[in-house]
Write a protein that holds these residues in place. Structure first.
Motif, PDB file in Angstrom:
ATOM      1  N   UNK A  96      75.529  37.305  -1.156  1.00 26.76           N
ATOM      2  CA  UNK A  96      75.846  37.924   0.124  1.00 26.76           C
ATOM      3  C   UNK A  96      75.996  39.426   0.022  1.00 26.76           C
ATOM      4  N   UNK A  97      76.580  39.887  -1.081  1.00 27.05           N
ATOM      5  CA  UNK A  97      76.736  41.330  -1.274  1.00 27.05           C
ATOM      6  C   UNK A  97      75.373  42.010  -1.406  1.00 27.05           C
ATOM      7  N   UNK A 138      83.231  41.410   0.395  1.00 21.83           N
ATOM      8  CA  UNK A 138      83.860  41.248  -0.904  1.00 21.83           C
ATOM      9  C   UNK A 138      85.250  40.661  -0.701  1.00 21.83           C
ATOM     10  N   UNK A 139      85.552  39.494  -1.265  1.00 23.94           N
ATOM     11  CA  UNK A 139      86.881  38.900  -1.101  1.00 23.94           C
ATOM     12  C   UNK A 139      87.932  39.697  -1.870  1.00 23.94           C
ATOM     13  N   UNK A 151      86.631  29.220   1.690  1.00 26.91           N
ATOM     14  CA  UNK A 151      86.982  30.498   2.314  1.00 26.91           C
ATOM     15  C   UNK A 151      86.159  31.645   1.736  1.00 26.91           C
ATOM     16  N   UNK A 152      85.938  31.624   0.435  1.00 32.04           N
ATOM     17  CA  UNK A 152      85.099  32.643  -0.191  1.00 32.04           C
ATOM     18  C   UNK A 152      83.704  32.646   0.426  1.00 32.04           C
ATOM     19  N   UNK A 153      83.213  31.466   0.769  1.00 35.36           N
ATOM     20  CA  UNK A 153      81.889  31.361   1.371  1.00 35.36           C
ATOM     21  C   UNK A 153      81.830  32.047   2.735  1.00 35.36           C
ATOM     22  N   UNK A 154      82.920  31.998   3.492  1.00 35.53           N
ATOM     23  CA  UNK A 154      82.957  32.698   4.782  1.00 35.53           C
ATOM     24  C   UNK A 154      82.824  34.207   4.591  1.00 35.53           C
ATOM     25  N   UNK A 206      89.018  40.046   3.161  1.00 33.05           N
ATOM     26  CA  UNK A 206      87.989  40.737   2.398  1.00 33.05           C
ATOM     27  C   UNK A 206      87.580  42.003   3.110  1.00 33.05           C
ATOM     28  N   UNK A 207      86.645  42.717   2.525  1.00 36.15           N
ATOM     29  CA  UNK A 207      86.170  43.960   3.121  1.00 36.15           C
ATOM     30  C   UNK A 207      84.652  44.020   3.057  1.00 36.15           C
TER      31      UNK A 207
END
Length: 353
Positions: A212-213, A89-90, A79-82, A148-149
């Motif tokens: 990703x960020x 940011x999760x 899920x973090x990968x999504x 996340x945002x």
């Protein structure tokens, strides 16, 4: 009485298309079905990202090939990968458990230890969930919803790739598939260190949240589209091409193959490119970069995270489709061999992914 197609014959992606064809929407749903996360506008400074994923014992994991802590870590990492794939940011996770009554408490405690470890690593709060029993069924199911945002104007979607963009990937795709192969086909003669590396990559993937960020902060005029590699590079590239209405060319010799992957492939007499192109569950990021920004992107990610990013191809016009070019300049159509949860259950052994 005609029952028509069953869902296994229909397949995962056609089923999703049918089920979501006429869903009601709202003005604050900026993006619903069709990407790694839904994107919701709550009229704040940031957009809300939402995703969910289920892990089923005997399909996605077994207690014979992974420890409970590894299972917990991987369940959240997926899920973090999504969230990572959208540049977000999760923040908050809800954990739903469907439990067989005979499950030892120690197993569940180990899974939660893994969930807590992964949540702590990525500053994610576990804020609730649900517990239900399986009745007579014996399969454990872990279902996670993650919120996340991402800043306005910085969300990265699958739909932004343009002809001429450069196709990049983080890390070394194919390792997880090689690791899974060694679990399905135990052999004491595998190179020990290589086996350890690829099995670890399969059991506890590293979601590329920090990468990703960095990519999202560069802006959508630099990084134009992105998704994570969960179903296999070829399959997920097809998702990107479909959403962006483009084609793509992959240079096979540019694919970053790890020494561990090469060692396992050599031992098993398998083509390492097959694992790199079609193996799933790498959870690396596959993304496109505007031409001229390649060095900027590579240096930004590697200097901040240490993760290598590699240009592996270029985006083509849609009529060209997906192609792969080998070192001898021979080109052929790149077939998508995306993981399909429903068809795979009919064709492949349990716990093969």
């Amino acid at each position: 009485m005609r029952l028509g197609l069953n869902i296994g014959t229909l397949g995962e992606f056609e089923l999703i298309k049918r089920l979501t064809a006429h869903l009601p929407g709202r003005a604050d749903v900026l993006l619903g079905v069709g990407d790694d996360c839904a994107v919701l506008d709550l009229q704040s400074e940031a957009l809300l990202l939402t995703t969910c994923d289920s892990q089923v014992e005997g399909v996605h994991f077994t207690l014979q090939t992974s420890s409970p802590e590894q299972i917990g870590r991987k369940a959240l990492a997926i899920n973090l990968s999504d969230i990572a794939a959208m540049g977000g940011e999760p923040r908050y996770a809800l954990i739903s458990l469907i439990l067989p009554p005979a499950l030892p408490l120690s197993v569940l405690e180990g899974i939660y230890a893994g969930l807590r470890a992964e949540a702590t690593r990525f500053n994610t709060a576990l804020v609730g969930g649900n517990v239900a029993g399986t009745g007579q069924a014996a399969q454990l199911i872990i279902d996670i919803t993650l919120l996340g945002t991402v800043e306005r104007g910085h969300v990265l979607m699958r739909s932004g790739a343009q002809v001429g963009d450069i196709l990049f990937v983080t890390g070394t795709p194919g390792d997880s598939a090689a690791g899974f192969y060694t679990l399905l086909h135990p052999d004491p003669a595998y190179p020990a260190r290589a086996q350890e590396v690829v099995r670890q990559r399969h059991r506890t993937p590293n979601p590329r949240v920090h990468e990703g960020r960095i990519l999202s902060q560069l802006g959508t005029n630099v990084v134009t589209a992105m998704l994570d590699i969960s179903d296999g590079l070829s399959g997920d590239l097809e998702h990107l091409c479909t959403r962006s209405q483009v084609g793509a060319l992959i240079e096979a010799e540019r694919l970053p193959l790890s020494p561990a992957l090469r060692a396992i492939a050599a031992h098993t007499l398998r083509d390492p490119l097959d694992w790199a192109l079609h193996g799933g569950e790498d959870y690396e990021l596959l993304f496109t970069v505007a031409p001229g920004s390649e060095q900027l992107v590579s240096e930004a990610v590697q200097s901040a995270t240490g993760t290598p990013v590699t240009p592996i191809g270029v985006i083509l016009p849609a009529p060209d489709g997906m192609k792969v070019r080998y070192s001898n300049q021979r080109e052929e159509r790149l077939a998508s061999k995306s993981w399909d949860h429903l068809k795979a259950s009919l064709e492949r052994p349990a716990a093969e992914k």
